[in-house]
Motif scaffolding. Sequence first.
Motif, PDB file in Angstrom:
ATOM      1  N   VAL B  99      88.182  37.524 -12.127  1.00  0.00           N
ATOM      2  CA  VAL B  99      88.263  36.414 -12.704  1.00  0.00           C
ATOM      3  C   VAL B  99      89.767  35.885 -13.020  1.00  0.00           C
ATOM      4  CG1 VAL B  99      87.553  34.795 -14.390  1.00  0.00           C
ATOM      5  CG2 VAL B  99      86.065  36.503 -13.609  1.00  0.00           C
ATOM      6  N   SER B 100      90.341  36.725 -13.808  1.00  0.00           N
ATOM      7  CA  SER B 100      92.129  36.345 -14.049  1.00  0.00           C
ATOM      8  C   SER B 100      92.810  36.112 -13.004  1.00  0.00           C
ATOM      9  CB  SER B 100      92.580  37.302 -15.183  1.00  0.00           C
ATOM     10  OG  SER B 100      92.062  37.401 -16.123  1.00  0.00           O
ATOM     11  N   CYS B 101      92.665  37.108 -11.970  1.00  0.00           N
ATOM     12  CA  CYS B 101      93.294  37.202 -10.702  1.00  0.00           C
ATOM     13  C   CYS B 101      93.198  35.950 -10.073  1.00  0.00           C
ATOM     14  CB  CYS B 101      92.867  38.736  -9.896  1.00  0.00           C
ATOM     15  SG  CYS B 101      94.179  38.943  -8.722  1.00  0.00           S
ATOM     16  N   ALA B 102      92.024  35.459  -9.682  1.00  0.00           N
ATOM     17  CA  ALA B 102      91.801  34.324  -8.892  1.00  0.00           C
ATOM     18  C   ALA B 102      92.420  33.140  -9.589  1.00  0.00           C
ATOM     19  CB  ALA B 102      90.076  34.081  -8.790  1.00  0.00           C
ATOM     20  N   VAL B 103      92.173  32.940 -10.922  1.00  0.00           N
ATOM     21  CA  VAL B 103      92.795  31.777 -11.568  1.00  0.00           C
ATOM     22  C   VAL B 103      94.386  31.812 -11.253  1.00  0.00           C
ATOM     23  CG1 VAL B 103      93.021  30.430 -13.682  1.00  0.00           C
ATOM     24  CG2 VAL B 103      90.763  31.415 -13.011  1.00  0.00           C
ATOM     25  N   VAL B 192      93.798  34.183   3.447  1.00  0.00           N
ATOM     26  CA  VAL B 192      95.017  34.520   2.976  1.00  0.00           C
ATOM     27  C   VAL B 192      95.168  35.235   1.693  1.00  0.00           C
ATOM     28  CG1 VAL B 192      97.107  33.337   2.161  1.00  0.00           C
ATOM     29  CG2 VAL B 192      95.870  32.530   4.004  1.00  0.00           C
ATOM     30  N   TYR B 193      94.285  34.862   0.729  1.00  0.00           N
ATOM     31  CA  TYR B 193      94.114  35.335  -0.568  1.00  0.00           C
ATOM     32  C   TYR B 193      93.800  36.794  -0.657  1.00  0.00           C
ATOM     33  CZ  TYR B 193      92.162  36.347  -5.324  1.00  0.00           C
ATOM     34  OH  TYR B 193      91.822  36.915  -6.717  1.00  0.00           O
ATOM     35  N   ALA B 194      92.570  36.983   0.223  1.00  0.00           N
ATOM     36  CA  ALA B 194      91.825  38.386   0.214  1.00  0.00           C
ATOM     37  C   ALA B 194      92.963  39.526   0.801  1.00  0.00           C
ATOM     38  CB  ALA B 194      90.494  38.243   0.651  1.00  0.00           C
ATOM     39  N   VAL B 195      93.304  38.987   2.179  1.00  0.00           N
ATOM     40  CA  VAL B 195      93.780  39.959   3.068  1.00  0.00           C
ATOM     41  C   VAL B 195      95.400  40.032   2.938  1.00  0.00           C
ATOM     42  CG1 VAL B 195      94.039  40.400   5.649  1.00  0.00           C
ATOM     43  CG2 VAL B 195      91.737  39.410   4.810  1.00  0.00           C
ATOM     44  N   ILE B 196      96.033  38.698   2.656  1.00  0.00           N
ATOM     45  CA  ILE B 196      97.402  38.935   2.603  1.00  0.00           C
ATOM     46  C   ILE B 196      97.983  39.001   1.160  1.00  0.00           C
ATOM     47  CG2 ILE B 196      99.570  37.744   3.125  1.00  0.00           C
ATOM     48  CD1 ILE B 196      98.027  37.847   5.658  1.00  0.00           C
ATOM     49  N   ALA B 201      99.612  42.079  -4.183  1.00  0.00           N
ATOM     50  CA  ALA B 201      99.857  42.288  -5.574  1.00  0.00           C
ATOM     51  C   ALA B 201      99.033  43.463  -6.263  1.00  0.00           C
ATOM     52  CB  ALA B 201      99.016  40.874  -6.445  1.00  0.00           C
ATOM     53  N   LEU B 202      98.597  44.122  -5.387  1.00  0.00           N
ATOM     54  CA  LEU B 202      97.781  45.579  -5.725  1.00  0.00           C
ATOM     55  C   LEU B 202      98.706  46.294  -7.000  1.00  0.00           C
ATOM     56  CD1 LEU B 202      95.112  45.892  -4.878  1.00  0.00           C
ATOM     57  CD2 LEU B 202      95.879  47.799  -3.583  1.00  0.00           C
ATOM     58  N   PRO B 203     100.117  46.452  -6.812  1.00  0.00           N
ATOM     59  CA  PRO B 203     100.624  47.077  -7.822  1.00  0.00           C
ATOM     60  C   PRO B 203     100.194  46.627  -9.211  1.00  0.00           C
ATOM     61  CG  PRO B 203     102.215  46.997  -5.938  1.00  0.00           C
ATOM     62  CD  PRO B 203     100.760  45.859  -5.821  1.00  0.00           C
ATOM     63  N   ALA B 204     100.388  45.182  -9.100  1.00  0.00           N
ATOM     64  CA  ALA B 204     100.233  44.706 -10.468  1.00  0.00           C
ATOM     65  C   ALA B 204      98.803  44.676 -11.018  1.00  0.00           C
ATOM     66  CB  ALA B 204     100.666  43.105 -10.500  1.00  0.00           C
ATOM     67  N   ILE B 205      97.972  44.294 -10.103  1.00  0.00           N
ATOM     68  CA  ILE B 205      96.806  44.454 -10.370  1.00  0.00           C
ATOM     69  C   ILE B 205      95.984  45.833 -10.974  1.00  0.00           C
ATOM     70  CG2 ILE B 205      94.337  44.188  -9.370  1.00  0.00           C
ATOM     71  CD1 ILE B 205      95.192  42.114  -7.485  1.00  0.00           C
ATOM     72  N   ALA B 206      96.702  46.804 -10.047  1.00  0.00           N
ATOM     73  CA  ALA B 206      96.366  48.196 -10.674  1.00  0.00           C
ATOM     74  C   ALA B 206      96.689  48.503 -12.070  1.00  0.00           C
ATOM     75  CB  ALA B 206      96.933  49.078  -9.697  1.00  0.00           C
ATOM     76  N   SER B 207      98.013  47.947 -12.185  1.00  0.00           N
ATOM     77  CA  SER B 207      98.631  48.197 -13.683  1.00  0.00           C
ATOM     78  C   SER B 207      97.856  47.476 -14.723  1.00  0.00           C
ATOM     79  CB  SER B 207      99.901  47.556 -13.915  1.00  0.00           C
ATOM     80  OG  SER B 207     100.787  48.287 -12.860  1.00  0.00           O
ATOM     81  N   ILE B 208      97.352  46.244 -14.394  1.00  0.00           N
ATOM     82  CA  ILE B 208      96.564  45.402 -15.350  1.00  0.00           C
ATOM     83  C   ILE B 208      95.311  45.924 -15.662  1.00  0.00           C
ATOM     84  CG2 ILE B 208      95.199  43.122 -15.561  1.00  0.00           C
ATOM     85  CD1 ILE B 208      98.101  42.636 -15.958  1.00  0.00           C
ATOM     86  N   PHE B 209      94.619  46.394 -14.547  1.00  0.00           N
ATOM     87  CA  PHE B 209      93.349  47.218 -14.610  1.00  0.00           C
ATOM     88  C   PHE B 209      93.276  48.421 -15.463  1.00  0.00           C
ATOM     89  CE2 PHE B 209      89.946  50.079 -13.370  1.00  0.00           C
ATOM     90  CZ  PHE B 209      88.730  49.212 -13.244  1.00  0.00           C
TER      91      PHE B 209
END
Lengths: 301, 286
Positions: B99-103, B192-196, B201-209
């Motif tokens: 949810v946070s990522c989408a916003v 664009v959001y899902a594929v590109i 942003a995966l490194p940041a998302i993984a860290s947040i997760f």
Amino acid sequence: MTGIRKKLITKKAVRKHIFIYAMMAVAIVHFAVFFLYVNINSFLMPFQNADGMWTLDNIKLVLSNLSMGAQSEIVKNLKNTLIYYAVGIMTQFPLSFFFAYCLYRKVLGYKIFNVIFMIPMMVSTVVLVAVYKNLLSAGGPVSVLWERVFGKQAPFFLYDERTATASIVVYVIWTSFGLNLIIYAGAMSRIPPELWEQSRLDGVGFMRGMTTLAFPLIWPTFSIMLLLSAGGILSGDGPILLFSGGMYGTSTLGYWMYENVVLKRLYNYASALGVFMTLVSLPVFLLVVHIRKRLPDDIQY
Amino acid sequence: MIKALKKVIKQTAPARIVTFIVFFIYAFTMVYALGWAVLASLKTHIEFMLTPNAMPEKWLFSNYVEAFSVLNASGANMFTMLFNSLWLTLVNSMISVVVSCAVAYVVARFNFVGKKVVLFVQFVLPMVPIYGGGAAGYKLIHQLGLYDNPLFVLKSASAMGMIFFILRSFFLTLPKEYEESAAMDGAGYFKVYAVIMLPMALPAIASIFLMCFIGGWNDYMMPIMYMPSYPTLASGLYIYETLSKFNINMPVYFAGIVICAIPPVILFSISRSKLMTNMSVGGLKG
């Protein structure tokens, strides 16, 4: 031609907005229910009784508690809360920043310190409190050390009104370097190394580098953290539930809320105190916002 | 050896030496405390009561096996607590990050009607001190039937707070060209959001997760307040200690404490350096 173009642009804008609001839909519903509704209700509940009838009883109850001055349960809790807030501010800002800076500048042993300083963030408060309580208990290492140094029996640190809050404050300082350290270190890691090289050539030393280079460059991060904590002046809290359940004069406003909401289910009375807390802390918050506005946003280089 | 040490001290600024001494003392207390807990978990109960600060006479690793059968909270044994910790933490972290990522993405990358309102909600509202929300929120959870219900995890679907700030900062740093060329190739907004953008942003998302996971694993208040029938390791150990005050086998309890501490320590140790670089709020102006 222009009409077709306009139509295409409008269609694109509509598609874009549908995408944007679809992405935010869940968050908007959540915000409406768990933030807007809850907070509006928190201002109405003090003027209602458990059955939803309008009344001033809760407000009167809070005021009569407050009128007892130093003997008031709320005032006692407020005092402890402010102690925890002050300690929190001290560790969250100057201390955490200083620790992060020293680790970033690679003081001797920084690799191992980097891991050890994160222990409070890695390990649950339940674990740390259990260990700390046993370290301080009779026969534990702290008591033994106390007896050797002072030559007399150690106090019952956590079970004596004179020492309980101080003991919890020490715990709070001991364990509060986790997340802030990561955030400050993360911000500092983005400072270009050339700047440090240049400052070294200019004769900037270890401590001066902290105030003249690191601090201004991570100011955007620092100021956001400062603003986030400005509103929390009355939310300063130690893990009172785990330590003492509010006994031995350790209770805080946060624990008082927990007790009245979760254990006694006195929602309306607790909300009345919430309104009082909001009124007290709002001026402090506005003052911090005002000061923050007068300071520069960031340093361009 | 001493000569070399003297040379190092001479060349090092006094501030660095003082800092090292302070850091060393602090680190020692932390390591000693945890080492003490590990040693306590390997003693017999009598040994713990008589000589709490001595080394174990015999290293009793069986305490760790015993912890799984002895430790109990709200009718749940340690296996159940472990399972509750896992699913609650995973689901909560996942919902929160998605949810946070989408916003954060749409706020960072688009101009749209209402953006100022969203930014106001994100930046200003959480900072305004409103204190009565706890009681009203608790009452609402009961009214919605989410109390002691696995669906309580829906409360994590918030995009307010630190996660949003960090992800927005990250999305702001990504170059615009990727989106533009993908759009020229006919990719829609979501693609664009899902594929590109998401993979970038995966490194940041993984860290947040990871941060959410560790925070959730260690959280004891949420299960105690809202999910009493689903004790996690953190809340279960507290409940066990409170309920068996005078009849507690301390070494077995400490074995449980050590078991609870192991997963986040391993996770954090593996990903520490990545976590440090990927976490930034507010960014750095350049």
